[in-house]
Design an enzyme around this catalytic site. Structure first.
Site, short mmCIF file in Angstrom:
data_model
loop_
_atom_site.label_atom_id
_atom_site.label_comp_id
_atom_site.label_asym_id
_atom_site.label_seq_id
_atom_site.Cartn_x
_atom_site.Cartn_y
_atom_site.Cartn_z
N THR A 132 0.86 -1.19 0.00
CA THR A 132 0.00 0.00 0.00
C THR A 132 0.89 1.24 0.00
OG1 THR A 132 -1.65 -1.22 1.24
CG2 THR A 132 -1.81 1.19 1.28
N GLU A 161 -3.51 -4.77 -2.61
CA GLU A 161 -4.14 -5.98 -2.06
C GLU A 161 -5.24 -5.60 -1.08
OE1 GLU A 161 -3.85 -9.18 -2.99
OE2 GLU A 161 -5.59 -9.09 -1.69
N LYS A 221 -6.74 2.30 -2.90
CA LYS A 221 -6.39 1.44 -1.76
C LYS A 221 -6.48 2.23 -0.45
CE LYS A 221 -4.97 -1.62 0.91
NZ LYS A 221 -5.76 -2.77 1.30
N THR A 223 -8.18 4.88 0.03
CA THR A 223 -9.58 5.29 0.21
C THR A 223 -10.41 4.14 0.78
OG1 THR A 223 -9.28 6.66 -1.75
CG2 THR A 223 -11.54 6.36 -0.98
N ALA A 224 -10.20 2.94 0.26
CA ALA A 224 -10.97 1.78 0.74
C ALA A 224 -10.73 1.59 2.24
CB ALA A 224 -10.57 0.52 -0.03
N CYS A 277 -2.71 -1.75 9.32
CA CYS A 277 -2.94 -0.88 8.15
C CYS A 277 -3.91 0.28 8.35
CB CYS A 277 -3.38 -1.73 6.98
SG CYS A 277 -2.01 -2.77 6.42
N LYS A 340 -7.71 -9.15 15.70
CA LYS A 340 -9.02 -9.71 15.34
C LYS A 340 -8.89 -11.21 15.41
CE LYS A 340 -10.11 -9.84 10.88
NZ LYS A 340 -10.24 -9.61 9.43
N ARG A 347 -0.29 -6.57 15.51
CA ARG A 347 0.14 -5.19 15.24
C ARG A 347 -1.00 -4.20 15.49
NH1 ARG A 347 2.92 -6.05 9.43
NH2 ARG A 347 1.12 -7.43 9.23
P1 NAD Z 1 5.07 -7.54 6.75
O1 NAD Z 1 5.86 -6.66 7.63
O2 NAD Z 1 4.35 -8.71 7.30
O3 NAD Z 1 6.02 -8.10 5.57
C1 NAD Z 1 6.92 -7.31 4.86
C2 NAD Z 1 8.19 -8.12 4.64
O4 NAD Z 1 9.04 -7.39 3.74
C3 NAD Z 1 9.03 -8.33 5.91
O5 NAD Z 1 9.17 -9.73 6.14
C4 NAD Z 1 10.38 -7.66 5.61
O6 NAD Z 1 11.49 -8.36 6.13
C5 NAD Z 1 10.40 -7.69 4.09
N1 NAD Z 1 11.29 -6.69 3.49
C6 NAD Z 1 11.36 -5.36 3.77
N2 NAD Z 1 12.28 -4.78 2.98
C7 NAD Z 1 12.81 -5.75 2.20
C8 NAD Z 1 13.80 -5.76 1.16
N3 NAD Z 1 14.40 -4.63 0.79
N4 NAD Z 1 14.10 -6.94 0.59
C9 NAD Z 1 13.47 -8.08 0.96
N5 NAD Z 1 12.52 -8.12 1.93
C10 NAD Z 1 12.19 -6.97 2.53
O7 NAD Z 1 4.04 -6.58 5.98
P2 NAD Z 1 2.62 -6.98 5.35
O8 NAD Z 1 1.58 -7.01 6.40
O9 NAD Z 1 2.81 -8.17 4.48
O10 NAD Z 1 2.33 -5.70 4.45
C11 NAD Z 1 3.07 -5.45 3.28
C12 NAD Z 1 2.38 -4.33 2.53
O11 NAD Z 1 1.06 -4.74 2.15
C13 NAD Z 1 2.21 -3.04 3.32
O12 NAD Z 1 2.34 -1.95 2.44
C14 NAD Z 1 0.76 -3.13 3.79
O13 NAD Z 1 0.19 -1.85 3.96
C15 NAD Z 1 0.08 -3.82 2.64
N6 NAD Z 1 -1.13 -4.58 2.98
C16 NAD Z 1 -1.17 -5.34 4.10
C17 NAD Z 1 -2.30 -6.10 4.38
C18 NAD Z 1 -2.37 -6.97 5.61
O14 NAD Z 1 -3.43 -7.52 5.86
N7 NAD Z 1 -1.32 -7.13 6.38
C19 NAD Z 1 -3.37 -6.11 3.49
C20 NAD Z 1 -3.28 -5.33 2.34
C21 NAD Z 1 -2.15 -4.57 2.10
C1 UGA Z 2 -8.25 -4.37 6.46
C2 UGA Z 2 -9.21 -4.32 5.27
O1 UGA Z 2 -10.44 -4.95 5.65
C3 UGA Z 2 -8.62 -5.04 4.06
O2 UGA Z 2 -9.49 -4.90 2.95
C4 UGA Z 2 -7.26 -4.44 3.75
O3 UGA Z 2 -6.66 -5.12 2.67
C5 UGA Z 2 -6.37 -4.52 4.97
O4 UGA Z 2 -6.99 -3.83 6.08
C6 UGA Z 2 -5.04 -3.85 4.79
O5 UGA Z 2 -4.88 -3.01 3.93
O6 UGA Z 2 -4.19 -4.20 5.60
P1 UGA Z 2 -7.58 -6.18 8.29
O7 UGA Z 2 -6.97 -5.01 8.99
O8 UGA Z 2 -6.77 -7.39 8.09
O9 UGA Z 2 -8.09 -5.74 6.83
O10 UGA Z 2 -8.90 -6.64 9.06
P2 UGA Z 2 -10.38 -6.01 9.19
O11 UGA Z 2 -11.34 -7.11 9.12
O12 UGA Z 2 -10.58 -4.88 8.26
O13 UGA Z 2 -10.38 -5.47 10.67
C7 UGA Z 2 -9.62 -4.35 11.07
C8 UGA Z 2 -9.94 -3.99 12.50
O14 UGA Z 2 -11.26 -3.43 12.60
C9 UGA Z 2 -9.93 -5.18 13.45
O15 UGA Z 2 -9.35 -4.81 14.68
C10 UGA Z 2 -11.39 -5.51 13.63
O16 UGA Z 2 -11.66 -6.16 14.84
C11 UGA Z 2 -12.01 -4.12 13.58
N1 UGA Z 2 -13.43 -4.13 13.17
C12 UGA Z 2 -13.77 -4.53 11.92
C13 UGA Z 2 -14.39 -3.70 14.06
O17 UGA Z 2 -14.09 -3.33 15.20
N2 UGA Z 2 -15.70 -3.70 13.68
C14 UGA Z 2 -16.08 -4.10 12.43
O18 UGA Z 2 -17.30 -4.08 12.14
C15 UGA Z 2 -15.09 -4.53 11.54
#
Ligand code: NAD
Ligand code: UGA
Length: 463
Positions: A132, A161, A221, A223-224, A277, A340, A347
């Site tokens: 993101t 994503e 992303k 915005t969502a 996030c 959750k 985190r």
């Molecule tokens: P994360 O911290 O779990 O994973 C990121 C990984 O990247 C780490 O293991 C780190 O060691 C590695 N890394 C960093 N710099 C590197 C480099 N230069 N070379 C190789 N590896 C490297 O993070 P995440 O939760 O997977 O999120 C990644 C991205 O996706 C973020 O921008 C986040 O906002 C976005 N995102 C996360 C979620 C989610 O549910 N966690 C959902 C949608 C989008």
């Molecule tokens: C959220 C978005 O739902 C994903 O679409 C997005 O890809 C992701 O962030 C991201 O960019 O990281 P996530 O954080 O994994 O996903 O989980 P959610 O289900 O969105 O829950 C987020 C937090 O809001 C949790 O702590 C959950 O308990 C809380 N929540 C959710 C509430 O308190 N009430 C609700 O009605 C929904």
């Protein structure tokens, strides 16, 4: 035709996303690389219980594809060199230093990836932003890649994503939409969009694959996530009005959710949203708005975070006042620590902040979460730096048995909505607690009537 995919970043997004692509495209070799050796070792662990990410359904997919066409490695250069398409899925946390500290996204890992790709690549490649990112990041990546002087041609796509943790695999297998931002004006740009579309089209209906310009994709992303988080803060704001007026937040949520324009999802009042996030992405949006001088827009979105912080402290405060204004030396049992259910991710979990608040009042906490380790809980609290590591160790206990965890407690606080909490033998828990026995249900998942009948003093959110 894509034969080799590399994904930089083996985290909560890179791991599950690539596992699903590898499952659905057995003839494409997918290599997920990371600088974190421990993480890669865990992805390669023979015991699938040790995978670094817990997600329902993930272990089965890893078992099916790993070693066939799914590989986890720390050999980043080699994977970049071999790939036709490179996903960048590294972390983009909030900056903790310098300009934009506390708000802007820290893009140092993204830039490092771009520079590494620029240095290593010898053949043309499609670069896909999976992380993101602030709107217009693709232009910075392009600047770096275009100035390598090695004549390699790069196409840059944005493919944010939308998976949510806990449901990552079903979200990936059956997404509401896949968003691809690209540059269809040029032939190569259109070709890159087509190639990525073809990969997803193996299992996602074409009408759910949306293409836009790169900036719209990047901004969509943020915005969502802002809209989703705003719904949680909105319902949480109403929960306090419910508590003052005798209305019930679950009834209000149901009543408004039946309006098809509002919809029923994401209206669950809670102790506050967590996760890596929502907060980071809204702060990033606030920063972007401010940097364009759009102060009212920035203030509008910042309010979502202010409300969320308030909800967490309000929950903690309520525990203190209900327990006769002192919790010093009292045992408070936490059920849940993850942000959750169905994830081991902690985190920004509300539990961390509620715990910190209660520890400041010298409470003794007992923590149980089905997927979170004792070490993780301590790491989360130590990171806040509120008290010494030794003090945290002294004040917190752990028990892998929830019944033991709640034994002799003055109060129970439910911080995560794990299903198993609903089916506990609550009479047994009650019998072993100090009286009056309080339950603070931060997720409104327990049966209030049943608990009250047993003798508990029950408080939910917005009740
Ligand atoms: P994360 O911290 O779990 O994973 C990121 C990984 O990247 C780490 O293991 C780190 O060691 C590695 N890394 C960093 N710099 C590197 C480099 N230069 N070379 C190789 N590896 C490297 O993070 P995440 O939760 O997977 O999120 C990644 C991205 O996706 C973020 O921008 C986040 O906002 C976005 N995102 C996360 C979620 C989610 O549910 N966690 C959902 C949608 C989008
Ligand atoms: C959220 C978005 O739902 C994903 O679409 C997005 O890809 C992701 O962030 C991201 O960019 O990281 P996530 O954080 O994994 O996903 O989980 P959610 O289900 O969105 O829950 C987020 C937090 O809001 C949790 O702590 C959950 O308990 C809380 N929540 C959710 C509430 O308190 N009430 C609700 O009605 C929904």
């Amino acid at each position: 035709m894509i034969k080799n995919i590399c994904c930089i970043g083996a985290g909560y997004v890179g791991g599950p996303t690539m596992a699903v692509i590898a499952k659905q495209c057995p003839e494409i070799k997918v290599t997920v690389v990371d600088v974190n050796q421990q993480r890669i070792n865990a992805w390669n662990d023979a015991d699938l219980n040790n995978l670094p990410v817990y997600e329902p359904g993930l272990a089965d997919i890893v078992q099916e594809a790993r070693g066939r066409n799914l590989f986890f490695s720390t050999e980043v250069d080699q994977a970049i060199d071999q790939a036709d398409m490179i996903f960048i899925s590294v972390n983009t946390p909030t900056k903790t230093y310098g300009i934009g500290k506390g708000k802007a996204a820290d893009l140092k890992y993204i830039e490092l990836c771009a520079r590494q790709i620029a240095r290593v690549a010898k053949t043309d490649k499609i670069i896909v932003e999976k992380s993101t990112l602030p709107v217009r990041t693709a232009s910075a990546i392009r600047d770096i890649l275009d100035n390598t002087g090695n004549k390699v041609k790069f196409q840059i796509l944005s493919n944010p994503e939308f998976l949510a943790e806990g449901t990552a695999i079903s979200d990936l297998l059956n997404p509401d939409r896949v968003l691809i931002g690209g540059n269809p004006e040029t032939e190569e740009g259109q070709a890159a969009i087509n190639v990525l579309t073809e990969i997803y089209a193996r299992w996602v209906p074409e009408n759910r694959i949306l293409t836009t310009n790169v900036w719209s994709s990047e901004l969509s992303k943020l915005t969502a996530n802002a809209f989703l988080a705003q719904r949680v803060s909105s319902i949480n704001a109403m929960s306090e009005i419910c508590e003052k007026t005798g209305a019930d937040i679950d009834e209000v949520a149901q009543a408004i959710g039946l309006d098809s324009r509002i919809g029923s999802k994401f209206l669950k009042a809670s102790v506050g949203f967590g996760g890596s996030c929502f907060q980071k992405d809204i702060l990033n949006l606030v920063y972007i708005a401010s940097s364009y001088g759009l102060d009212q827009v920035a203030d509008y979105w910042e309010q979502v975070i202010i409300m969320n912080d308030y909800q967490k402290s309000r929950f903690a405060n309520n525990i203190i006042t209900t327990l006769y204004n002192t919790i010093s030396g009292k045992k408070i049992a936490f059920l849940g620590w993850a942000f959750k259910k169905d994830t081991n991710d902690t985190r920004e979990s509300a539990a961390i902040y509620v715990a910190d608040y209660l520890l400041n009042e010298q409470a003794e906490l007992a923590v149980y979460d089905p997927k979170v380790s004792e070490q993780q809980v301590l790491t989360d609290l130590n990171y806040l730096n509120t008290r010494s590591e030794q003090e945290n160790v002294n004040l917190i206990s752990f028990n892998s048995c929830p019944y033991e965890n709640c034994k002799d407690a003055h109060a129970i606080a439910v911080l995560t909505e794990w299903d198993e909490f609903k089916t506990y033998d609550w009479q047994r828990i009650y019998d072993n607690m100090l009286k009056p026995a309080f339950v603070f249900d931060g997720r409104n998942i327990l049966n209030e009537k049943e608990l009250t009948k047993i003798g508990f003093k029950y408080q939910g959110i917005g009740k």
